[in-house]
Design an enzyme around this catalytic site. Structure first.
Site, PDB file in Angstrom:
ATOM      1  N   ASP A  14       0.510   5.925  -2.135  1.00 29.52           N
ATOM      2  CA  ASP A  14       0.534   4.480  -2.300  1.00 29.52           C
ATOM      3  C   ASP A  14      -0.876   3.895  -2.202  1.00 29.52           C
ATOM      4  OD1 ASP A  14       2.162   2.259  -2.823  1.00 29.52           O
ATOM      5  OD2 ASP A  14       2.187   1.669  -0.723  1.00 29.52           O
ATOM      6  N   HIS A  15      -1.120   2.803  -2.907  1.00 29.95           N
ATOM      7  CA  HIS A  15      -2.348   2.008  -2.817  1.00 29.95           C
ATOM      8  C   HIS A  15      -3.606   2.847  -2.661  1.00 29.95           C
ATOM      9  CE1 HIS A  15      -0.670  -1.981  -2.901  1.00 29.95           C
ATOM     10  NE2 HIS A  15       0.278  -1.572  -2.085  1.00 29.95           N
ATOM     11  N   GLU A  66      -1.592  -1.297 -10.179  1.00 27.51           N
ATOM     12  CA  GLU A  66      -1.806  -2.625  -9.620  1.00 27.51           C
ATOM     13  C   GLU A  66      -3.199  -3.086 -10.046  1.00 27.51           C
ATOM     14  OE1 GLU A  66      -2.470  -4.799  -5.312  1.00 27.51           O
ATOM     15  OE2 GLU A  66      -1.121  -3.069  -5.412  1.00 27.51           O
ATOM     16  N   GLY A 112       2.193  -6.624   5.152  1.00 25.64           N
ATOM     17  CA  GLY A 112       2.113  -6.986   6.557  1.00 25.64           C
ATOM     18  C   GLY A 112       3.259  -7.870   6.999  1.00 25.64           C
ATOM     19  N   HIS A 139       6.051  -5.165  -3.916  1.00 21.45           N
ATOM     20  CA  HIS A 139       5.385  -4.775  -2.682  1.00 21.45           C
ATOM     21  C   HIS A 139       5.565  -5.888  -1.654  1.00 21.45           C
ATOM     22  CE1 HIS A 139       2.978  -1.125  -3.793  1.00 21.45           C
ATOM     23  NE2 HIS A 139       3.363  -1.533  -4.996  1.00 21.45           N
ATOM     24  N   GLY A 141       7.778  -5.984   0.999  1.00 19.51           N
ATOM     25  CA  GLY A 141       9.197  -6.283   1.187  1.00 19.51           C
ATOM     26  C   GLY A 141       9.606  -6.590   2.620  1.00 19.51           C
TER      27      GLY A 141
END
Length: 245
Positions: A14-15, A66, A112, A139, A141
């Site tokens: 992820d990310h 993204e 966050g 994203h 959630g």
């Protein structure tokens, strides 16, 4: 662990804005990656996303993209300020030009813990769904209500990320278990691990019950999707009613 699982298992990065890390993960045979190019200008983001997609697809690995940053910092990646924002049309055109598989746009959520109610944009997810068949990813959630999740699913979101809630559940369970150990002076690691696992399982099942597609969602966000990357997430490349990512 994967070989003993009775359900499909995917290992997702992820990310990640670091190309070298993505190269290592691809070489290791992970299932999918999120190339976070939200700190690049649009032209650079498209070019590098295309390069990542070409590398990943050559190894049967899916790529989430993204290019407009989702507010919030997660695992040291991200920003609390919106640096790049584009129209839905621009994001879709970038996805088509780069050949990525999933789109992670700004939908009003943030990484966050929310300190106020966010201004959610399920209508923007619907706009993306009208423009593209590529799965839309939500994203940030953690903290959303059941009704808010359902609104996004019915608008066309295919994948929902829950990270902060998982971390909080894990850490709070560990803290409670360790406090009990301190009180009883019985220090048993297996009990600690079992309690953490049980807490995380309960949390996850709660989300599974929310995310299970409703009839209306099946007609929109959960409509048939065909894998174009021949990925390794136990996917055969066949058409499925739920995106396997």
């Amino acid at each position: 662990a994967v070989s003993d699982s009775r359900v499909p298992v995917a290992l997702h990065l992820d990310h990640c804005p670091e190309r070298r890390v993505i190269e290592d993960v691809v070489a290791a045979g992970w299932s999918s990656v999120l190339f976070d190019a939200s700190n690049r200008d649009l032209e650079t983001a498209i070019r590098e996303s295309r390069e990542v997609a070409e590398l990943a697809h050559a190894h049967g690995i899916g790529v989430e993209s993204e290019i407009e940053n989702i507010v919030g910092v997660e695992d040291g990646v991200g920003s609390d300020v919106i640096a790049h924002a584009y129209s839905a049309q621009q994001v879709v055109e970038a996805a088509q030009a780069s050949g990525i598989d999933l789109i992670a746009p700004q939908l009003g959520t943030a990484h966050g813990v929310y300190h106020g109610r966010p201004k959610l944009l399920p209508e923007r997810a619907r706009e993306f769904r009208a423009l593209s068949d590529k799965p839309i990813v939500l994203h940030g959630g953690t903290g959303l209500t059941t009704q808010e999740f359902q609104a996004f699913i019915e608008a066309g979101v295919s994948k929902i990320n829950i990270s902060t809630e998982l971390k909080m559940t894990y850490m709070k369970s560990a803290l409670a278990s360790l406090r009990r150990c301190e009180q009883t002076q019985e220090w048993d690691p297996p009990t600690l691990f079992n309690e953490i696992g049980g807490a995380v399982e309960t949390m996850a099942v709660g989300f599974f019950e929310i995310f299970w597609p409703t009839p209306s969602a099946m007609a929109t966000g959960w409509r048939s999707t065909r894998c174009s990357t021949n990925c390794r997430s136990r996917c055969t490349g066949a058409t499925t009613s739920t995106p396997h990512w």
